[in-house]
Design an enzyme around this catalytic site. Sequence first.
Site, PDB file in Angstrom:
ATOM      1  N   HIS A 272      -5.768  -0.684   7.854  1.00 59.02           N
ATOM      2  CA  HIS A 272      -4.490  -0.499   7.837  1.00 59.02           C
ATOM      3  C   HIS A 272      -3.795   0.533   8.395  1.00 59.02           C
ATOM      4  CE1 HIS A 272      -5.471  -0.590   2.692  1.00 59.02           C
ATOM      5  NE2 HIS A 272      -5.398  -1.890   3.329  1.00 59.02           N
TER       6      HIS A 272
ATOM      7  N   SER B 276     -10.249   2.524  -5.066  1.00 59.10           N
ATOM      8  CA  SER B 276      -9.872   2.493  -6.275  1.00 59.10           C
ATOM      9  C   SER B 276      -9.871   1.026  -6.288  1.00 59.10           C
ATOM     10  CB  SER B 276      -8.580   3.572  -6.246  1.00 59.10           C
ATOM     11  OG  SER B 276      -8.119   2.652  -5.263  1.00 59.10           O
TER      12      SER B 276
ATOM     13  N   ASP C 215      -8.010   7.472   8.721  1.00 62.45           N
ATOM     14  CA  ASP C 215      -7.953   9.371   9.812  1.00 62.45           C
ATOM     15  C   ASP C 215      -9.093   9.245  10.718  1.00 62.45           C
ATOM     16  OD1 ASP C 215     -10.423   9.524   6.694  1.00 62.45           O
ATOM     17  OD2 ASP C 215     -10.254   8.783   8.689  1.00 62.45           O
TER      18      ASP C 215
HETATM   19  C1  BV8 Z   1       0.514  -7.417   2.486  1.00 64.03           C
HETATM   20  C2  BV8 Z   1      -1.869   2.517   5.102  1.00 64.03           C
HETATM   21  C3  BV8 Z   1       1.535  -8.803   2.712  1.00 64.03           C
HETATM   22  C4  BV8 Z   1      -0.676   4.101   4.542  1.00 64.03           C
HETATM   23  C5  BV8 Z   1      -2.251   1.617   2.683  1.00 64.03           C
HETATM   24  C6  BV8 Z   1      -1.869  -9.409  -4.363  1.00 64.03           C
HETATM   25  C7  BV8 Z   1      -2.104  -8.311  -5.385  1.00 64.03           C
HETATM   26  C8  BV8 Z   1      -1.301  -7.557  -5.821  1.00 64.03           C
HETATM   27  C9  BV8 Z   1      -0.313  -7.069  -5.099  1.00 64.03           C
HETATM   28  C10 BV8 Z   1      -0.094  -7.300  -3.556  1.00 64.03           C
HETATM   29  C11 BV8 Z   1      -1.442  -8.389  -3.656  1.00 64.03           C
HETATM   30  N1  BV8 Z   1      -1.362  -8.355  -1.744  1.00 64.03           N
HETATM   31  C12 BV8 Z   1      -0.220  -7.305  -1.094  1.00 64.03           C
HETATM   32  C13 BV8 Z   1       0.094  -7.188  -2.371  1.00 64.03           C
HETATM   33  C14 BV8 Z   1       1.307  -6.224  -2.458  1.00 64.03           C
HETATM   34  C15 BV8 Z   1       0.769  -4.183  -1.633  1.00 64.03           C
HETATM   35  C16 BV8 Z   1      -0.582  -3.889  -2.926  1.00 64.03           C
HETATM   36  O1  BV8 Z   1      -1.390  -4.402  -3.325  1.00 64.03           O
HETATM   37  N2  BV8 Z   1       0.050  -3.303  -3.710  1.00 64.03           N
HETATM   38  C17 BV8 Z   1      -1.085  -2.439  -5.235  1.00 64.03           C
HETATM   39  C18 BV8 Z   1      -0.774  -1.759  -5.465  1.00 64.03           C
HETATM   40  C19 BV8 Z   1      -0.896  -3.607  -6.112  1.00 64.03           C
HETATM   41  N3  BV8 Z   1      -0.747  -4.769  -0.305  1.00 64.03           N
HETATM   42  C20 BV8 Z   1       0.747  -4.412   0.034  1.00 64.03           C
HETATM   43  O2  BV8 Z   1       1.562  -4.564   0.479  1.00 64.03           O
HETATM   44  C21 BV8 Z   1      -0.510  -5.185   1.451  1.00 64.03           C
HETATM   45  N4  BV8 Z   1       0.551  -5.985   2.524  1.00 64.03           N
HETATM   46  O3  BV8 Z   1      -0.502  -7.512   1.908  1.00 64.03           O
HETATM   47  O4  BV8 Z   1       1.433  -8.262   2.903  1.00 64.03           O
HETATM   48  C22 BV8 Z   1       2.546  -9.227   1.053  1.00 64.03           C
HETATM   49  C23 BV8 Z   1       3.227  -7.715   1.350  1.00 64.03           C
HETATM   50  C24 BV8 Z   1       3.939  -7.893  -0.129  1.00 64.03           C
HETATM   51  C25 BV8 Z   1       3.294  -8.747  -1.410  1.00 64.03           C
HETATM   52  C26 BV8 Z   1       3.082  -9.517  -0.848  1.00 64.03           C
HETATM   53  C27 BV8 Z   1       2.401 -10.138   0.356  1.00 64.03           C
HETATM   54  C28 BV8 Z   1      -0.484  -3.748   2.108  1.00 64.03           C
HETATM   55  C29 BV8 Z   1      -1.046  -2.565   2.052  1.00 64.03           C
HETATM   56  C30 BV8 Z   1      -1.437  -1.265   2.656  1.00 64.03           C
HETATM   57  C31 BV8 Z   1      -0.428  -0.153   1.955  1.00 64.03           C
HETATM   58  N5  BV8 Z   1      -1.001   1.050   3.055  1.00 64.03           N
HETATM   59  N6  BV8 Z   1      -2.552   2.594   3.288  1.00 64.03           N
HETATM   60  C32 BV8 Z   1      -1.169   5.520   3.909  1.00 64.03           C
HETATM   61  O5  BV8 Z   1      -2.341   5.433   4.051  1.00 64.03           O
HETATM   62  O6  BV8 Z   1      -0.270   5.705   4.172  1.00 64.03           O
HETATM   63  S1  BV8 Z   1      -2.662   1.651   1.474  1.00 64.03           S
HETATM   64  C33 BV8 Z   1      -3.892   3.139   0.998  1.00 64.03           C
HETATM   65  O7  BV8 Z   1      -3.728   3.284  -0.803  1.00 64.03           O
HETATM   66  C34 BV8 Z   1      -4.944   3.307   1.267  1.00 64.03           C
HETATM   67  O8  BV8 Z   1      -5.207   2.663   2.616  1.00 64.03           O
HETATM   68  C35 BV8 Z   1      -6.277   2.072   0.297  1.00 64.03           C
HETATM   69  O9  BV8 Z   1      -5.593   1.252   1.161  1.00 64.03           O
HETATM   70  C36 BV8 Z   1      -5.252   2.108  -0.788  1.00 64.03           C
HETATM   71  C37 BV8 Z   1      -5.855   2.538  -1.894  1.00 64.03           C
HETATM   72  O10 BV8 Z   1      -6.407   3.797  -1.105  1.00 64.03           O
HETATM   73  P1  BV8 Z   1      -7.805   4.390  -1.423  1.00 64.03           P
HETATM   74  O11 BV8 Z   1      -8.320   4.546  -0.601  1.00 64.03           O
HETATM   75  O12 BV8 Z   1      -8.885   3.555  -2.446  1.00 64.03           O
HETATM   76  O13 BV8 Z   1      -7.390   5.415  -1.550  1.00 64.03           O
HETATM   77  P2  BV8 Z   1      -7.344   6.063  -3.604  1.00 64.03           P
HETATM   78  O14 BV8 Z   1      -7.314   7.727  -3.432  1.00 64.03           O
HETATM   79  O15 BV8 Z   1      -6.937   4.786  -4.322  1.00 64.03           O
HETATM   80  O16 BV8 Z   1      -9.245   5.852  -3.833  1.00 64.03           O
HETATM   81  C38 BV8 Z   1      -9.421   6.897  -3.349  1.00 64.03           C
HETATM   82  C39 BV8 Z   1     -11.714   6.276  -4.038  1.00 64.03           C
HETATM   83  O17 BV8 Z   1     -12.374   7.784  -4.407  1.00 64.03           O
HETATM   84  C40 BV8 Z   1     -11.249   6.367  -6.145  1.00 64.03           C
HETATM   85  O18 BV8 Z   1     -11.875   5.482  -6.405  1.00 64.03           O
HETATM   86  C41 BV8 Z   1     -12.192   7.474  -6.243  1.00 64.03           C
HETATM   87  O19 BV8 Z   1     -12.584   7.836  -7.537  1.00 64.03           O
HETATM   88  C42 BV8 Z   1     -13.037   8.004  -4.788  1.00 64.03           C
HETATM   89  N7  BV8 Z   1     -13.191   9.330  -4.722  1.00 64.03           N
HETATM   90  C43 BV8 Z   1     -13.131  10.629  -4.567  1.00 64.03           C
HETATM   91  N8  BV8 Z   1     -13.645  11.155  -4.111  1.00 64.03           N
HETATM   92  C44 BV8 Z   1     -15.162  10.407  -3.879  1.00 64.03           C
HETATM   93  C45 BV8 Z   1     -14.807   9.088  -3.712  1.00 64.03           C
HETATM   94  N9  BV8 Z   1     -15.426   8.511  -3.857  1.00 64.03           N
HETATM   95  C46 BV8 Z   1     -16.439   8.598  -2.799  1.00 64.03           C
HETATM   96  N10 BV8 Z   1     -17.194   9.663  -2.910  1.00 64.03           N
HETATM   97  C47 BV8 Z   1     -16.416  11.264  -3.201  1.00 64.03           C
HETATM   98  N11 BV8 Z   1     -16.132  12.334  -3.158  1.00 64.03           N
END
Ligand code: BV8
Length: 261
Positions: free
Chosen positions: A120, A197, A105
Site C-alpha cells: 500500500h 484485521s 510507516d
Molecule cells: C484495489 C494505505 C482494485 C492508505 C490502505 C474484494 C472484495 C471486497 C472489496 C474489495 C475487493 N477488492 C477491492 C476491494 C475494495 C477495497 C477493500 O478491500 N475494501 C474493504 C474495506 C472491503 N480495496 C481496495 O480498494 C484496494 N484496491 O483492490 O484496486 C479495485 C478497486 C475497487 C474495487 C475493486 C477492485 C486498495 C486497498 C488499499 C487501501 N489502503 N492503506 C493509508 O494507510 O492511509 S488500507 C489500510 O487498511 C491498511 O493499509 C490495511 O491494509 C488496511 C487494514 O488495516 P490493518 O493493517 O489490518 O489495520 P487495522 O487497524 O484494520 O487492524 C489492526 C489489527 O491489528 C487488528 O486486527 C488488531 O486486533 C491487531 N492488533 C492491534 N494491536 C496489535 C495487533 N496485532 C498484533 N499486535 C498488536 N500489538
Amino acid sequence: MPPSLNELAARLRFCRHLVVLTGAGVSQESGIPTFRDALTGLWSQFEAERLATPAAFKADPALVWGWYEWRRAQVLACEPNAAHVAIAELVHRVPRLTLITQNVDGLHQRAGSPEVLELHGSLHRPCCHACRRPYALTGPPPLPDEGQRLPPPRCVHCGGRIRPGVVWFGETLPANILKQAEAAARDGDLFLSIGTSALVYPAAGLPWTAAEAGALVVQINPDTTPLDRLAAVNLQGTAAQILPELVTRAFLKTGESGRLP
Ligand code: BV8
Ligand code: ZN
C-alpha cells in the site's frame, strides 16, 4: 490439536520459504495507532475508508494531506519495536523470507529488514497527484501535536497537487509488488499473518492463497479476525510479545548450531 509454540518454532526453524504479512498491529507497540484507530482529533469524525480515497483528497486536499503529514510526524517520532526487530532477524535464519506489509510507516526497513513488499505504498514517498513524479520531502512536517488541515505542496514540474505515496481505497496496488506477493503466497510453506484485521483486499486474500497452496498459515493477533477459521494456529497475543519468543525458541534456545551465523 493445533501445534504448540514449540512445534511452531520447529516448523519455523526448518521451513523452506517463510512468508510474513503484516498489518498496522505490528506497529501498535511502537505507539502508532492502528489504521482503524488513526482517526483522532480533527479526523475523528471520519471513517478511514472514506478519508483514504482519491475522492476525499479531491474534495478537501488540505484535510487529507494534513492527516497524512500528522501520521508521518507520528511515525518519525516512533521507533521499531521488538516485533519489527524479530522479523528483521528472521532473514538471517531461514533459507528464504518474503516480507509483505500493508503498512506505510517504513518501520520494517528501519528495523533492518532489507526487502519489504509495501503493498500500500509509503508515507515517506509522496508524489504528484497529476504527473506522479516523486516529491522530495524536506524533513518532518511542521504540525502541532493534534495535527491540522495542511494545504499540500505543488509539483514543480506540472503544478499538480502533491499527494501521499500510498494506495488509497479504489486505487490499484503496484502491479509488480502485488505479483511478487501473490507468487510468494503460492510458494511459501509457512505463512505468518501478523497484526492485520484481514479485511482489505487484495492483501487479505494472500493467506487464503497460501493455504490453498498447502502452506501452514499462522495468525498472530490479540483479537479475532476472518482468518481465525483459516489459520492452522491462532496465537492470541501481541506481535512484540509473541514474535521474539517464537524466534528465540526456534533459533536461540536449541543449543545446536541450526542456521545461526
Ligand atoms: C484495489 C494505505 C482494485 C492508505 C490502505 C474484494 C472484495 C471486497 C472489496 C474489495 C475487493 N477488492 C477491492 C476491494 C475494495 C477495497 C477493500 O478491500 N475494501 C474493504 C474495506 C472491503 N480495496 C481496495 O480498494 C484496494 N484496491 O483492490 O484496486 C479495485 C478497486 C475497487 C474495487 C475493486 C477492485 C486498495 C486497498 C488499499 C487501501 N489502503 N492503506 C493509508 O494507510 O492511509 S488500507 C489500510 O487498511 C491498511 O493499509 C490495511 O491494509 C488496511 C487494514 O488495516 P490493518 O493493517 O489490518 O489495520 P487495522 O487497524 O484494520 O487492524 C489492526 C489489527 O491489528 C487488528 O486486527 C488488531 O486486533 C491487531 N492488533 C492491534 N494491536 C496489535 C495487533 N496485532 C498484533 N499486535 C498488536 N500489538
Ligand atoms: Zn506533477
